[in-house]
Each structure stands twice: as structure tokens, then as C-alpha cells.
Write a protein that holds these residues in place. Structure first.
Motif, PDB file in Angstrom:
ATOM      1  N   PHE A   1       0.880  -1.020  -0.008  1.00  0.00           N
ATOM      2  CA  PHE A   1      -0.126   0.092  -0.077  1.00  0.00           C
ATOM      3  C   PHE A   1       0.929   1.139   0.050  1.00  0.00           C
ATOM      4  CE2 PHE A   1      -2.455  -3.350   2.022  1.00  0.00           C
ATOM      5  CZ  PHE A   1      -3.721  -3.128   1.353  1.00  0.00           C
ATOM      6  N   VAL A   2       0.285   2.225  -0.509  1.00  0.00           N
ATOM      7  CA  VAL A   2       0.957   3.692  -0.667  1.00  0.00           C
ATOM      8  C   VAL A   2       0.200   4.251   0.568  1.00  0.00           C
ATOM      9  CG1 VAL A   2       1.361   5.705  -1.749  1.00  0.00           C
ATOM     10  CG2 VAL A   2       1.678   3.644  -2.973  1.00  0.00           C
ATOM     11  N   ARG A   3       0.732   4.823   1.463  1.00  0.00           N
ATOM     12  CA  ARG A   3       0.104   5.260   2.932  1.00  0.00           C
ATOM     13  C   ARG A   3       0.329   6.959   2.891  1.00  0.00           C
ATOM     14  NH1 ARG A   3       2.252   0.379   3.910  1.00  0.00           N
ATOM     15  NH2 ARG A   3       1.267  -1.110   5.180  1.00  0.00           N
ATOM     16  N   ALA A   4      -0.638   7.381   2.538  1.00  0.00           N
ATOM     17  CA  ALA A   4      -0.706   8.917   2.494  1.00  0.00           C
ATOM     18  C   ALA A   4      -1.749   9.611   3.469  1.00  0.00           C
ATOM     19  CB  ALA A   4      -0.750   9.483   1.170  1.00  0.00           C
ATOM     20  N   ARG A   5      -1.832  10.772   3.940  1.00  0.00           N
ATOM     21  CA  ARG A   5      -2.883  10.957   4.992  1.00  0.00           C
ATOM     22  C   ARG A   5      -4.076  11.077   4.296  1.00  0.00           C
ATOM     23  NH1 ARG A   5      -2.234  13.868   9.762  1.00  0.00           N
ATOM     24  NH2 ARG A   5      -0.070  14.222   9.372  1.00  0.00           N
ATOM     25  N   GLY A   6      -4.973  10.436   4.899  1.00  0.00           N
ATOM     26  CA  GLY A   6      -6.348  10.268   4.200  1.00  0.00           C
ATOM     27  C   GLY A   6      -6.393   9.411   3.039  1.00  0.00           C
ATOM     28  N   ASN A   7      -5.496   8.682   2.641  1.00  0.00           N
ATOM     29  CA  ASN A   7      -5.534   8.126   1.092  1.00  0.00           C
ATOM     30  C   ASN A   7      -4.722   6.853   1.226  1.00  0.00           C
ATOM     31  OD1 ASN A   7      -6.236   7.840  -1.454  1.00  0.00           O
ATOM     32  ND2 ASN A   7      -4.136   8.689  -2.246  1.00  0.00           N
TER      33      ASN A   7
END
Length: 294
Positions: free
Chosen positions: A48-54
Motif C-alpha cells: 500500500f501507498v500510505r498517505a494522509r487520508g488516502n
């Protein structure tokens, strides 16, 4: 790689949210995150690409997702297979069929099967052959009734021809008879007629359009985009003609004129399909036998 880790991975992939995924699989969010990280370490790649809110899938995650879904579906099937009693008093069968077959062929066979095995839960999914082949491949169905040739040949599926069915023309008794005074309608007679046409993805749509084009004309649609029941209703209302399977026409009740197609006519071949790499569950094999012996 643990089965539980794949469950958590699929839950996150489908919800795109770690907390919602944790709620879905009834586990604390930190535990779920730890298991996902452990899976990533074992595979040697981020999923997974973990970004704030996404949350988004990486290429590795995209590659793993269909395989993980198949593993989970196969495990679910295995669970039901083991739980079945010797006398087939429990279990389930997941059958896919095109909407026209759900109207024509399937009801009688399922009634006979249910009478013999009332404890078996029957789950039916309607769809076009393309959709059903995809559902079979990912393990979401045990058997499927499809129209040959398959839209995309699949070496992972085994198909057995079941029957060859004639197509007929249905129209409103209040409208002019298609083909005039002839007892049978020729495909060229459909030129200039207003047709009620199925939605994209219906095998019957592709077959009818191809037959018209082979005669050198484009069919004229009065209404398009319907499912089988809607198409029959539009024809009864006098909106146009439709080309449907003979079994469907025979079961459609009053309010329709049925006219055969002149030779060589139009036909479709129905086959029973299942995955080649996994035997269907025992209850599904019994339904398979009844379909082949009908």
C-alpha cells in the motif's frame, strides 16, 4: 504467509482504510497494521501507498489482490465442502447463469434439485457470459451456465456443451406481423423494423446485431439497455420486436406473438462451465449431474 494476513490485506484493499478494515474483520487496528507490515516484510514489497487520508495499492498490491481473493474463496469453498453431510443434507451451491437461462432452463432444474436436497442452499447470480467467466475464475461461483463460444477463451475453465437452442422473434399481437404473411421471419425482414434490444454485455445482443450486419444492414433500436423481463414488457407494449430464446418465449405467458426464424435461423449453444483446477463441491457436482442428465 498466513491466511489471516491475506484476509486483512483484502479488507484494506477493498475499504482503502485501515480502521474500517479492522472493524470489518473484527480485529484491533494496530494488530491489523502489524500483520500487514509482517506480510510486506515476507513478500519483500510494500502493498500500500500510505498517505494522509488516502490508501492506494502499489503495483505489488495490485498483483496480489486477485490471487488473495481466489485463495480466500477457495478456502471458503473447502470449508463448505468439509461441512457437508454424507447425505447432502447441508451445504450450498453457487450457480451463475445468463438472465435468459434464469427465465427458461434454470427454474425447473433448481426445483428438482431442491425437492431432492432441501437442505442445500442455492445461490444464483445472473450475468452475461463474460461476467460469469470472471466470477468462476476468481472462485466466486461453483458452476456457470454460459453461451459458447466464450467471449474470452480461458484454459482455466472446463466447459461441457449442454444444449443448442433456437432463437425466435417475439412481437405484440396488436402490431403488424413480422415478415408479412410468411410463417417464418427471415433476418432481412428485420431491416426497417424497430427492435427492442438488450443492454451491452448480453450474448443475445451481440448475436442479433452480428446477424443483421451479415445481411448488410444495421438494426434499428426502438429501446435498448433492458434486461430480459424489461425487454419482454416493452415488446408487449408494442414498442418493437425482439429476438429471444425459444424457452423464454414459451414461458413468457400471454401478450406476445412468437414467430420462428426461417432456416438456417439463429441458434445459441449453452454450456456448463467450472474451474479446471478445482473440483466443484459435492453439492455442486450433484447439480452438475442433474443439468447434464436433463
Amino acid at each position: 504467509m498466513q491466511f489471516q494476513q491475506l484476509q486483512y490485506f483484502v479488507a484494506v484493499a477493498e475499504t482503502r482504510h485501515f480502521t474500517r478494515a479492522a472493524d470489518l474483520v473484527h480485529v484491533a487496528q494496530p494488530s491489523l497494521s502489524q500483520q500487514i507490515k509482517a506480510l510486506e516484510r515476507e513478500l519483500g514489497a510494500d502493498l500500500f501507498v500510505r498517505a494522509r487520508g488516502n490508501i492506494a495499492l502499489t503495483d505489488a498490491g495490485e498483483a496480489l489482490l486477485p490471487l488473495a481473493r481466489r485463495i480466500l474463496a477457495d478456502a471458503d469453498t473447502a470449508r463448505y465442502e468439509v461441512q457437508e453431510l454424507v447425505q447432502l443434507r447441508s451445504g450450498r451451491v453457487r450457480l451463475g447463469a445468463t438472465p435468459s437461462l434464469c427465465t427458461g432452463l434454470v427454474p425447473d432444474v433448481l426445483r428438482a434439485f431442491h425437492d431432492r436436497y432441501p437442505g442445500i442452499r442455492l445461490m444464483v447470480e445472473e450475468g452475461g457470459s463474460h461476467d460469469l467467466v470472471r466470477e468462476l475464475a476468481r472462485g466466486a461461483l461453483d458452476l456457470a451456465l454460459v453461451v459458447l463460444p466464450l467471449p474470452t477463451p480461458s484454459p482455466a475453465l472446463t466447459t461441457v456443451e449442454l444444449l443448442r437452442e433456437d432463437l425466435v422473434v417475439v412481437s405484440s399481437p396488436d402490431s403488424p406481423r413480422p415478415g408479412g404473411t410468411r410463417a417464418a421471419v427471415r433476418i432481412p425482414d428485420l431491416e426497417g423494423e424497430r427492435l427492442v434490444m438488450f443492454r451491452h454485455g448480453y450474448d443475445l445482443r451481440e448475436l442479433t446485431v452480428a446477424a443483421c450486419r451479415a445481411e448488410g444492414f444495421e438494426p434499428d433500436f426502438a429501446v435498448e439497455g433492458g434486461e430480459m423481463d424489461a425487454v419482454l414488457g416493452f415488446v408487449r407494449a408494442g414498442l418493437g420486436l425482439a429476438v429471444v430464446p425459444r424457452m423464454v418465449a414459451a414461458r413468457s405467458g400471454s401478450g406476445l406473438r412468437v414467430t420462428p426464424l426461417a432456416r438456417p435461423g439463429l441458434h445459441r449453444t449453452i454450456a456448463l462451465a467450472h474451474r479446471s483446477d478445482v473440483d466443484p463441491p459435492r453439492a455442486a457436482r450433484e447439480l452438475q449431474r442433474m443439468l447434464l442428465e436433463r
